[in-house]
Design an enzyme around this catalytic site. Structure first.
Site, mmCIF file in Angstrom:
data_model
loop_
_atom_site.group_PDB
_atom_site.id
_atom_site.type_symbol
_atom_site.label_atom_id
_atom_site.label_comp_id
_atom_site.label_asym_id
_atom_site.label_seq_id
_atom_site.Cartn_x
_atom_site.Cartn_y
_atom_site.Cartn_z
ATOM 1 N N HIS A 171 0.826 -1.201 0.000
ATOM 2 C CA HIS A 171 0.000 0.000 0.000
ATOM 3 C C HIS A 171 0.866 1.260 0.000
ATOM 4 O O HIS A 171 1.593 1.526 0.959
ATOM 5 C CB HIS A 171 -0.900 -0.037 1.241
ATOM 6 C CG HIS A 171 -1.817 1.119 1.391
ATOM 7 N ND1 HIS A 171 -1.871 1.879 2.534
ATOM 8 C CD2 HIS A 171 -2.729 1.652 0.541
ATOM 9 C CE1 HIS A 171 -2.786 2.816 2.404
ATOM 10 N NE2 HIS A 171 -3.319 2.703 1.197
ATOM 11 N N HIS A 227 -1.212 10.463 -3.206
ATOM 12 C CA HIS A 227 -2.528 10.170 -2.670
ATOM 13 C C HIS A 227 -3.423 11.402 -2.552
ATOM 14 O O HIS A 227 -4.567 11.391 -2.990
ATOM 15 C CB HIS A 227 -2.411 9.503 -1.299
ATOM 16 C CG HIS A 227 -3.727 9.140 -0.697
ATOM 17 N ND1 HIS A 227 -4.437 10.003 0.125
ATOM 18 C CD2 HIS A 227 -4.489 8.029 -0.814
ATOM 19 C CE1 HIS A 227 -5.565 9.418 0.486
ATOM 20 N NE2 HIS A 227 -5.634 8.220 -0.061
#
Length: 448
Positions: free
Chosen positions: A63, A105
């Site tokens: 991740h 992100h």
């Protein structure tokens, strides 16, 4: 996925996690339904079935590279994830003012950069307000050292933002080529505009070739992101209309080799319109995940509706979250059973402890100690601790298997669909050479 590194660190070091928070709880229903209620689930297309057949099981997705051991979505995080042995390295997409596709992100830059220092009058502006070369002036590593003193390394200071092309190059065993001052060497067109970055073989590459797992962020801000993504993947050889035309990426026996398979790219999104766009733009079906995080209170009917929406719009996997931090689980036992019945793969997020793995991959869901893949709720897992995940599959689940309690999902269909491209054993992690997280960072040259 939406997670917070400080919350995750608290989860990591908790001495135990209540089973009331994760995995196989008593499935008490308060919605008037029972587990015997079986709403209609739509049929997968043959193209979806074919993709699911070659998508690996028991795989580990790093991740953002890692949120814990290095600054997320940095070169350090992605090189670490590759070398530790993750099967996929995951990134999110944003786009700059001049059209460069970033691995980042947040839509803003205040959390993970020193933008308030470099651009004090623009610190609230979105990523899309800056050119790529403006963003290269930012430091994306120092914040991590300040927030995580135990994981801090002096080498993280001055790390720069990554592009999607950078992530793909790292997956192929390369690194960004830099000058004597550590600045990336960039390629410009005849008018001086940025068109790319130079790469070089990574002298510390250990031969792993992971796939790339890509999430489109804020599609309402970036019209045409799916078309842009396809263009980049075609240019780099990671997508082609004909599978036989995919770039051949040399791999070594015993190393992660997913980058040289048709499952080298997996797409993911929370957004309903983006899911439809994936289905429209990628005319050759590739692995596609529909992310969810709001299904804790769903009924069988509403859960089936979500699965059917995913199926009808080309998804090959559903992406529920486990219970972590402030997020309640969206993969209760009855939901996992319904997802299995649909035929979709389940790629759940975000795992960070052995206890979480035990709860969702079988052992704690098997009071009779008989084993069985049906006790395993997931086919792949997102994690900030690929090191912990690999060791869990290598040791803990192997120890259960040695006692006759086998919880691994079968990769038999994968081996048939991609002969010779995946290990014969269903535990993809079993034979990976293993170093600790800290040893990998040391080896890569990220010293304290």
């Amino acid at each position: 996925m939406k997670t917070n590194s400080r919350i995750l660190q608290n989860v990591i070091f908790a001495s135990a996690i209540s089973l009331g928070m994760v995995g196989c709880t008593d499935d008490v229903r308060t919605d008037g339904f029972t587990n015997s209620d079986l709403p209609e689930i739509h049929e997968l297309s043959q193209a979806q079935k074919d993709v699911i057949a070659y998508t690996p099981k028991n795989a580990i997705i790093a991740h953002r590279g890692t949120e814990f051991w290095a600054p997320e979505e940095s070169e350090a995080a992605m090189r670490w994830a590759r070398n530790i042995g993750a099967d996929y390295i995951e990134c999110d997409l944003q786009r700059t003012k001049d059209g460069v596709t970033l691995a980042l992100h947040d839509e803003s830059l205040s959390r993970t950069t020193n933008i308030e220092v470099i651009y004090p009058n623009r610190w609230q502006d979105y990523v899309s307000a800056f050119t790529f070369e403006e963003l290269l002036k930012l430091d994306i590593g120092s914040w991590f050292n300040e927030a995580n003193p135990e994981q801090a390394r002096a080498s993280f200071v001055g790390l720069d933002v990554l592009t999607l092309e950078d992530v793909i190059a790292i997956a192929e065993g390369k690194r960004i080529k830099r000058d004597a001052n550590g600045k990336r060497i960039i390629i410009r067109d005849s008018e001086g505009k940025y068109i790319g970055t130079e790469y070089e073989p990574d002298p510390f590459d250990n031969g792993n070739r992971p796939g790339v797992y890509i999430e489109t962020k804020a599609p309402y801000m970036f019209a045409g992101m799916e078309e842009t993504l396809r263009t980049i993947l075609e240019k780099t050889g990671w997508y082609a209309e004909n599978i036989d035309d995919l770039k051949v990426i040399p791999t070594e026996p015993g190393k992660v080799g997913i980058a040289n398979t048709p499952a080298r790219v997996i797409l993911q999104t929370f957004d309903l319109s983006a899911l439809k766009n994936f289905d429209r733009v990628f005319t050759r079906k590739i692995p596609t995940l529909y992310l969810t995080m709001d299904l804790i209170n769903s009924s069988p009917i509403t859960y089936a509706e979500r699965l059917n929406y995913a199926i009808d719009n080309g998804a090959t996997a559903i992406g529920p979250n486990i219970a972590v931090g402030s997020y309640p689980a969206s993969i209760l036992p009855w939901q996992a059973a319904m997802a299995r019945r649909s035929g979709l793969d389940v790629h759940a997020w975000t795992f960070n402890t052995n206890q979480e793995y035990l709860a969702y991959t079988g052992p704690l869901c098997d009071p009779e100690k008989k084993g069985g893949a049906d006790k395993n709720s997931v086919d792949m897992t997102f994690t900030n601790h690929a090191d912990v995940a690999i060791e869990y599959y290598r040791t803990t689940l192997e120890e259960y298997a040695a006692k006759g309690q086998v919880y691994f999902k079968s990769n038999e269909s994968v081996r048939k669909a991609c002969p010779g491209k995946y290990p014969d054993y269903d535990n993809l992690q079993k034979n990976k050479p293993f170093m600790t997280a800290q040893e990998v960072l040391d080896h890569l040259g990220y010293y304290k």
